[in-house]
Scaffold this motif. Structure first.
Motif, PDB file in Angstrom:
ATOM      1  N   UNK A 177       0.857  -1.193   0.000  1.00 55.92           N
ATOM      2  CA  UNK A 177       0.000   0.000   0.000  1.00 55.92           C
ATOM      3  C   UNK A 177       0.887   1.234   0.000  1.00 55.92           C
ATOM      4  N   UNK A 178       0.520   2.216  -0.797  1.00 53.15           N
ATOM      5  CA  UNK A 178       1.258   3.476  -0.860  1.00 53.15           C
ATOM      6  C   UNK A 178       0.263   4.622  -0.657  1.00 53.15           C
ATOM      7  N   UNK A 179       0.594   5.524   0.230  1.00 55.73           N
ATOM      8  CA  UNK A 179      -0.240   6.696   0.456  1.00 55.73           C
ATOM      9  C   UNK A 179       0.660   7.816   0.965  1.00 55.73           C
ATOM     10  N   UNK A 180       0.095   8.988   1.111  1.00 61.38           N
ATOM     11  CA  UNK A 180       0.880  10.116   1.602  1.00 61.38           C
ATOM     12  C   UNK A 180       0.250  10.654   2.875  1.00 61.38           C
TER      13      UNK A 180
ATOM     14  N   UNK B 214       4.187  13.520   2.516  1.00 59.37           N
ATOM     15  CA  UNK B 214       5.299  12.567   2.604  1.00 59.37           C
ATOM     16  C   UNK B 214       4.798  11.181   2.220  1.00 59.37           C
ATOM     17  N   UNK B 215       5.588  10.472   1.464  1.00 58.80           N
ATOM     18  CA  UNK B 215       5.171   9.166   0.943  1.00 58.80           C
ATOM     19  C   UNK B 215       5.444   8.081   1.971  1.00 58.80           C
TER      20      UNK B 215
ATOM     21  N   UNK C 297      11.789  10.916  -2.529  1.00 57.52           N
ATOM     22  CA  UNK C 297      12.185  10.121  -1.378  1.00 57.52           C
ATOM     23  C   UNK C 297      10.985   9.550  -0.661  1.00 57.52           C
ATOM     24  N   UNK C 298      11.180   8.396  -0.051  1.00 52.32           N
ATOM     25  CA  UNK C 298      10.134   7.758   0.748  1.00 52.32           C
ATOM     26  C   UNK C 298      10.338   8.163   2.202  1.00 52.32           C
ATOM     27  N   UNK C 299       9.295   8.674   2.816  1.00 47.32           N
ATOM     28  CA  UNK C 299       9.381   9.127   4.199  1.00 47.32           C
ATOM     29  C   UNK C 299       9.404   7.957   5.177  1.00 47.32           C
TER      30      UNK C 299
END
Length: 1530
Positions: free
Chosen positions: A799-802, A810-811, A844-846
């Motif tokens: 799952x990807x969200x911000x 932020x991702x 960048x991934x947070x």
């Protein structure tokens, strides 16, 4: 710029692929260079390709510049497919093997995207020869043991939901990727000097490796910049943690990052970012809608026509669990059963006068996914009854994902009735009484079973009211992504037959028939066109993935409604039955074909099934949205005609919202296919997704808006959102409306290409806006799945969200971890994913988190419920088993580090009390010389003389009472008893100790009267007493070394103690901690001889030393200060005057009596003032929490003194026992003042909690007050309510200003505000001034500075082995650098504070100056040029999660380390890491470097309730914390 079309070519696929890649990275190549490279690639095939290639100039209308279209289907591709060898074993396995392949996290070949796979290859292959040392998180082995996945939930052979985009984008890694990566080496093990990934890193050093490398590493990080590149130091190879420290569960890594070196400024727009260059688009119209004669005007009319004229025609066929037809519903049956239900709903549920339902009411439809027949009857029954159906999923548990929101929406719709089937009703969860449970947040529902046997047959004269399609609501659909209810009108149903122009065709529907395209195309369009639908439920697909293909073959179906998931499942299981034929298919509608990653699924399916009769032109991608319904659909092509082109887009361009050819070296391309043309009779435009609906330019990505008769009507109950979504009037660049036709926002992102073809590149729901750039969640999921997810990710569930953190999105990436994945495999995968996402997407991934398998909330068909997952993440309930935070690389919008400006210097012009335009920050207590006293005590200069005088004047007056845990008096001491006891002790010191006047004596006693007697015995003998806390018998190893240190530092000649403690000091256990053979003389005072000194000692001058006060500060420093007799006298006099103490008064003291003001109140003040002190040892409260309060009530105490630790113990321990206190008759109305003795900022929250908690038993809200003292002066402020002077005041100050050493008052509730309380009224004879600690000059009252004090009871100096005159002068006898003509000698308290002149009036009649203490100077954290106080950060952290018991912060090599005590389950440990990082970033603009989660009680706290942060730091560095989890934020 030109567009290149490649028509049918005889080129081999490999050469075409290379050519495509070459064309994708052309850049600014010259024509000559282009021809040269092209001819080299095509030279072997020039005879075959001459004349087959043509170049077209860009067309003028709505076409896109800088764009590459590639034709999908060529002759050579067909030839290549025909020559394709047999599929792999994964695709050709038998059912059992199929299930083995699907289980766990086995990587399958489902959704290939060669271009994307190669992009990931390129990103990771760059680091082939490079290593980086990054500290792995450390955890306890027993904490995160995963249970088998199958034990969590029933086996699920799907790895994605029917609406989930994760696995349809998965790109299986090719052999080239395997060769380009070193499998044994992880990305984190690659040290690189410069690469294209965005994170800070750190060096991995063992405990002994602290030389040399640290300096160079710090230099490296000092120059590290955050942009789109990572800069790593050189370091040694990464060594697995277990091999470095086989016996430890924790390891320290030295990470050196200079403050400010890694912080960027607020990001500015990139001047080189691509901008749209085309002209403004114009709305595109679809083909005209023809007029159809003699056609049913509405859906109900169509049902009535076919039900009465074609009654035996099949309408819907349901399958059993094995995939075989079990029941066929004819149009006649559908009509008759719907009529019965409509009649029952309107006439049989209530009375004639009070019907339960009336037209326009809303009812819930609750049917399982494997019962389409009952659902269809219920839906059409509602339409005929003119009630509005609301299809929802079957609730399985009270904790279903999104269930509470569904319940809220049902309630807001006024739904009181739910239709369901008998089988479904029996399966709903029940209470013990057999009633259906009340689901969380749901309204109370009446459940109605719609099986035929429970329905009433309508009379022959009863007919439903069937009206033509109008604008009234037809049904309500729940939009699951945002849990919103949409109202759809009856216009929706009129145009579906345009897709299926042939009546009576057979349709195979694999979609969910209760919503979206499954409902529109499978339930509405078939009735409108008298079609036969075969519904293949999800449960059948899991057991028999080829079932839908078999149904197409068996029924010669013309149309199939599928998703990419279904294409893949069919590919994997197609060898189960080779003789299937798809030649009958006229339209294979791929309803998620709008997803960019669907193109690979369509190609692979066509490649495999073309030999089974599937026609290339039959594949029809479709774009749908809940609001606009069917946005576009590709019509079946003419056999043999060329297929539409495809677009290869630059992901970098897409992130800026523009369309560009992929010309980047990284190969970060996105290939998309068209979804056909604009719907007939409709119009389409593209508007900017944010702000006003401005029309996009032709080469700009925007939100697709549709204007047609098909579509939703409104969001139920949300008028504002409805207007912004369903009533959009596009505007041009000048802001003027373009026409007056309203459009509907579809929620899809895309553009209109050549030939008015519609292309979709993503959804608004999955849009992540990070630093002004757009990223699609589906794209990031695809990248994650392309990075060797086979060993780590469970069934590809990502799952990807911000989340919004610090003024930007932020991702966050969350994946389910396989149960058998190792720590190193997981960390390696996480690290590579970070690198790949940065390289491919330049973002960048947070946070990257792994959770145990099958624990993410699921949608009804097994997919990941994104919004619920995000909610769990934000509230700290996700329970990850691995987590990696990367705030250092993502957060680039921090303000610049502060450059300190020089403050007010000696050259400043001073006018009166003004400094730089402000009043000098100074305050003073009452003048001792002006206070008249009639007390005979004033004629005595020494405390020993006062005791002797009281023993003669009032021998029987009781000065002290000592209580035990039961509240009974165990010991008392009158003036005479105390005097005689002191005389005996003085005699023993001379006889046994052979001590001389001036020798130091350590007093080692538990809290009690023995300690007081020993103190005065030392004064009588002329010795210098040193009170020391006795060691804890159960913890000698930790407490005895402190005793030994004080004995050594004070150079004590003797130790006075009890027999019990004397045996303990000489015990074997003590010998293991210290050297017991070198103790000085130890004398026990339990059995004293009845002997008195011939003459009591009298010091020659009052400036002689009276006692030594030793204490360990909060910074871990052991300091002893010298108190003279004159200082003791002045201290007792000031306290007496401030508290109005006299002989008839009683006070209760619950304090430790070993140092500071606690010692003075316990041992000194009663002798001086003559009042009676009731002594309550704090340790007794552990056995009886009621002791202190019951004592106050019993003796009707007006003034009581305690510590914060005592107050906290009562607040937490008695919080739920106030009623018990009432029943015991405890009443606190007698308390005038409850004084908290502390050397810190007042803890307002604790004070308010205490006051509020015990308000019900009489405690006055004005009663609680505070004191303030320090090492140099133990009592600077002391507030007693009701005495002369105003009550303490509070102010709200701005935290941001405070970090700059400025004081700015703000209103209550202001953002970034801090509530501070006055630290008590300044004692008589005390003067304070606020001073700049660096320039030593006075500051204005709007500045924060160090508190300097001048008073007669200030200590004489430090007592150390090495007397440092410089230190003494700097701390005890220092002068202001300017502005003090009197050259006053000041003592530095080491605390920061400020003075504010209030509107209140002091006892002198002047305005009251209030002193506010902010914190200890030694404990402040200097980060990024700003001054932070640990308590502020700790307060923020402590309130983020219910399971945080305590928190402490400190710095380590310029990294902020946060230690939190976890009082909940250890499974919650990793939940705290992102919460801690978020709150510190949001509220304090700091990036946390290390988060340490420990057990309760690990953070050391002294007897005053103050945190020993430096002790904690030392334990952290010495690996003595035994942490639950340590996270290193990158």
């Amino acid at each position: 710029k030109k567009i290149l079309f490649l028509e049918n070519s005889a080129l081999p696929l490999r050469i075409m692929h290379n050519l495509f890649l070459f064309l994708a990275i052309l850049g600014d190549i010259t024509q000559k260079g282009y021809e040269k490279k092209r001819s080299k690639l095509l030279s072997p095939y020039i005879p075959q390709t001459q004349g087959r290639q043509r170049e077209l100039l860009l067309l003028s209308d709505n076409h896109i510049p800088n764009f590459l279209f590639l034709e999908t289907e060529s002759a050579v591709q067909k030839e290549h497919r025909n020559q394709t060898p047999a599929p792999s074993a994964a695709q050709t396995s038998a059912p059992s093997k199929y299930h083995r392949t699907r289980s766990g996290g086995a990587r399958d070949e489902r959704y290939r995207s060669d271009i994307h796979t190669e992009a990931v290859q390129a990103a990771l292959a760059k680091h082939k020869e490079q290593k980086m040392a990054l500290p792995m998180p450390t955890k306890r082995r027993s904490t995160f043991v995963q249970s088998p996945a199958d034990a969590c939930t029933p086996p699920d052979t799907s790895s994605a939901s029917e609406d989930e985009g994760s696995l349809r984008r998965q790109a299986a890694l090719s052999a080239a990727l395997q060769q380009s990566l070193q499998n044994a080496e992880s990305w984190i093990n690659r040290s690189i000097q410069g690469s294209s990934t965005s994170s800070s890193a750190s060096s991995t050093l063992s405990h002994g490796e602290v030389k040399g490398t640290s300096g160079s590493l710090a230099d490296v990080f000092a120059n590290t910049r955050i942009g789109r590149s990572w800069v790593y130091p050189r370091s040694s190879n990464y060594v697995p943690f277990s091999s470095q420290h086989p016996g430890n569960s924790f390891m320290i890594y030295n990470i050196f990052i200079t403050s400010g070196g890694f912080f960027g400024t607020v990001p500015q727009p990139d001047p080189n970012q691509p901008k749209p260059e085309g002209r403004q688009m114009t709305p595109v119209k679809g083909e005209p809608l023809g007029v159809i004669c003699n056609w049913p005007p509405a859906l109900e009319s169509a049902l009535q026509r076919w039900g009465t004229t074609q009654a035996k025609c099949p309408c819907l066929t349901a399958l059993d669990v094995t995939g075989k037809p079990v029941y066929t519903l004819t149009y006649g049956k559908l009509w008759s059963r719907s009529l019965k239900l409509a009649y029952t709903l309107l006439n049989k549920l209530g009375t004639k006068n009070e019907p339960v339902l009336k037209p326009g009411d809303r009812v819930a439809l609750v049917y399982p996914n494997n019962d389409p027949v009952m659902f269809m009857v219920a839906f059409y029954g509602c339409l005929l009854a003119e009630v509005i159906p609301v299809p929802i999923e079957v609730p399985l548990t009270r904790k279903d994902a999104g269930g509470q929101q569904i319940g809220f929406l049902l309630g807001s719709c006024g739904i009181a009735l739910a239709l369901t089937s008998e089988v479904c009703l029996k399966g709903l969860p029940k209470t013990q009484n057999g009633e259906i449970v009340q689901f969380k947040g749901w309204p109370r529902l009446k459940w109605v079973v719609t099986d035929s046997k429970y329905l009433s047959k309508p009379p022959k004269d009863w007919q439903p009211h069937i009206s033509p399609a109008g604008t009234e609501p037809a049904y309500i659909e729940v939009k699951t992504s945002e849990i919103i209810l949409l109202l759809n009108t009856k216009h929706d149903f009129l145009l579906f037959f345009l897709f299926f122009v042939i009546l009576g065709e057979t349709v195979v529907n694999v979609l969910d028939f209760k919503k979206d395209a499954g409902l529109w195309h499978g339930m509405f369009a078939n009735v409108m066109n008298k079609m036969h639908t075969i519904s293949v439920p999800y449960s059948v697909m899991k057991t028999c993935p080829l079932s839908w293909v078999q149904r197409v073959h068996a029924h010669k179906a013309k149309v199939a409604l599928v998703k990419c998931r279904d294409l893949h499942w069919a590919m994997m299981a197609h060898r189960d039955q080779r003789d299937v034929s798809l030649s009958s298919l006229r339209m294979l509608i791929v309803t998620d074909g709008a997803n960019p990653w669907s193109v690979s699924s369509c190609d692979a399916f066509l490649s495999l099934f073309q030999s089974h009769g599937l026609k290339p032109e039959a594949i029809c991608p479709c774009a749908t949205s809940a609001e606009a319904m069917t946005v576009a659909i590709r019509r079946p092509g003419v056999p043999g005609a060329p297929l539409p082109g495809r677009a290869i887009l630059s992901m970098n361009g897409l992130s800026y919202g523009v369309i560009r050819v992929n010309t980047e070296d990284k190969n970060s391309a996105l290939t998309v296919q068209d979804v056909g043309h604009v719907m007939p009779g409709g119009m389409m435009c593209i508007v900017r997704p944010d702000g006003p609906p401005q029309l996009c330019k032709t080469d700009e990505i925007g939100e697709i808006c549709v204007s047609s008769r098909t579509g939703g009507m409104m969001y139920f109950g949300l008028a504002g959102v409805t207007k912004n979504t369903f009533e959009v009037i596009p505007v041009n660049s000048a802001g003027s409306p373009v026409g007056d036709v309203p459009f509907i926002r579809s929620g899809l992102l895309g553009f209109v290409g050549p030939g008015s073809l519609v292309f979709v590149v993503g959804k608004m729901d999955g849009l992540l806006m990070v630093s002004g750039r757009r990223h699609n969640a589906d794209d990031i999921v695809a990248t994650g799945l392309a990075v060797e997810s086979i060993k780590t990710v469970y069934r590809g569930r990502i799952a990807v969200f911000s989340v919004s953190v610090f003024y930007d999105e932020r991702i966050v990436v969350v994946a389910e971890q396989r149960p058998d994945a190792s720590e190193e495999d997981s960390f390696q995968w996480m690290s590579r994913v970070l690198q790949a996402i940065d390289s491919i997407h330049q973002v960048g991934v947070y946070c990257l988190a792994l959770v145990p398998a099958n624990t993410l909330p699921k949608t009804p068909l097994g997919g990941i419920h994104i919004s619920q997952t995000k909610q769990l993440f934000l509230e700290g309930s996700l329970h990850p088993c691995n987590i990696l935070m990367c705030p250092h690389t993502c957060v680039t919008n921090l303000p610049k580090p502060r450059q300190k400006q020089p403050g007010v210097g000696p050259a400043s012009v001073m006018v009166g009390n003004l400094v730089a335009g402000k009043r000098i920050a100074q305050a003073a207590g009452r003048d001792l010389g002006q206070i008249e006293e009639n007390d005979l005590v004033r004629k005595h200069q020494f405390l020993a003389e006062i005791l002797q005088w009281r023993a003669q004047a009032t021998p029987d007056h009781v000065l002290f009472m000592l209580l035990n845990a039961k509240g009974t008096t165990v010991c008392t001491a009158s003036c005479l008893q105390l005097h005689k006891r002191a005389e005996r002790i003085a005699s023993v010191l001379g006889d046994k100790g052979h001590l001389n006047a001036g020798d130091n004596v350590v007093l080692l006693y538990p809290p009690g009267i023995e300690l007081i007697a020993a103190f005065y015995g030392c004064l009588y003998a002329g010795c210098i007493p040193v009170t020391v806390r006795p060691p804890h018998a159960q913890n000698l190893a930790a407490t005895l070394p402190t005793v030994r240190m004080i004995v050594d530092v004070s150079k004590a000649a003797c130790i006075l103690t009890t027999q019990t403690l004397m045996r303990l000091l000489r015990s074997r256990e003590a010998a293991a901690a210290v050297d017991v053979k070198t103790w000085p003389t130890i004398i026990d005072t339990d059995d004293l001889p009845r002997k008195r000194l011939p003459q009591l000692y009298k010091p020659p001058t009052p400036e002689m030393l009276a006692y030594l006060d030793f204490s360990v500060s909060t910074t871990g420093m052991l300091t002893g200060v010298k108190m003279s007799h004159s200082a003791v006298n002045a201290l007792c006099r000031a306290i007496k005057l401030q508290c109005e103490l006299y002989s008839s008064r009683q006070i209760a003291i619950c304090l430790d009596p070993y140092c500071g003001l606690g010692f003075a109140l316990w041992c000194l003040c009663s002798v001086y003032s003559g009042h009676q002190s009731i002594l309550i040892p704090p340790m007794e409260l552990e056995n009886n929490l009621f002791l202190w309060l019951s004592t106050v009530n019993q003796y009707k105490i007006r003034d009581t003194f305690c510590s914060y630790s005592v107050m906290e113990l009562c607040t937490k321990g008695l919080g739920n026992q106030v009623e018990v206190l009432k029943t015991r008759g405890i009443n606190l109305s007698c308390i005038r003042t409850c004084v908290v003795v502390a050397e810190e900022r007042p803890r307002i929250a604790l004070q308010q909690s205490f006051s509020k908690l015990f308000k019900d038993i009489g405690l006055s809200p004005r009663a609680v007050s505070t004191t303030f003292g320090s090492r140099v002066n133990v009592a600077i402020c002391l507030q007693v309510t009701g005495t002369s002077g105003p009550d303490p005041t509070t102010v709200y100050v701005d935290l941001k200003s405070l970090r700059h050493d400025r004081v700015r008052l703000v209103e209550r509730g202001a953002p970034q505000s801090l509530l501070l309380s006055e630290s008590g009224k300044i004692l008589p004879g005390v003067k304070v001034v606020i001073v700049n600690p660096e320039t030593k000059g006075p500051v204005g009252d709007s500045h924060l500075g160090e508190i300097w004090v001048n008073s007669p009871h200030t200590a004489s100096g430090y007592y150390t082995i090495y007397d440092s005159e410089t230190l003494q002068a700097d701390h005890f006898n220092t002068r202001l650098s300017f502005g003090d003509a009197a050259q006053t000698l000041w003592a530095r308290t080491g605390y920061l504070g400020f003075v504010r002149r209030t509107e209140l009036t002091a006892a002198t009649g002047e305005r009251h100056d209030a002193l506010y203490v902010v914190g200890a100077l030694d404990e402040t954290l200097e980060l990024r040029g700003l001054r932070y106080h640990p308590i502020d950060i700790e307060t923020s952290v402590s309130r983020i999660h219910r399971s945080i018991a305590e928190c402490a912060v400190f710095t380590w090599t310029n990294l902020l380390v946060v230690v939190v005590e976890l009082c909940g389950s250890e499974q919650e440990a990793l939940d705290l890491v992102p919460l801690v990082t978020n709150v510190v970033l949001e509220e304090h603009y700091l990036i946390v470097g290390v988060v340490v989660v420990v057990d309760p009680g690990v953070i050391p706290i002294n007897s005053r309730g103050e945190k020993q942060r430096m002790h904690l730091r030392d334990s952290f560095l010495a690996d003595q914390l035994d942490p639950i989890y340590v996270a290193y934020n990158m």
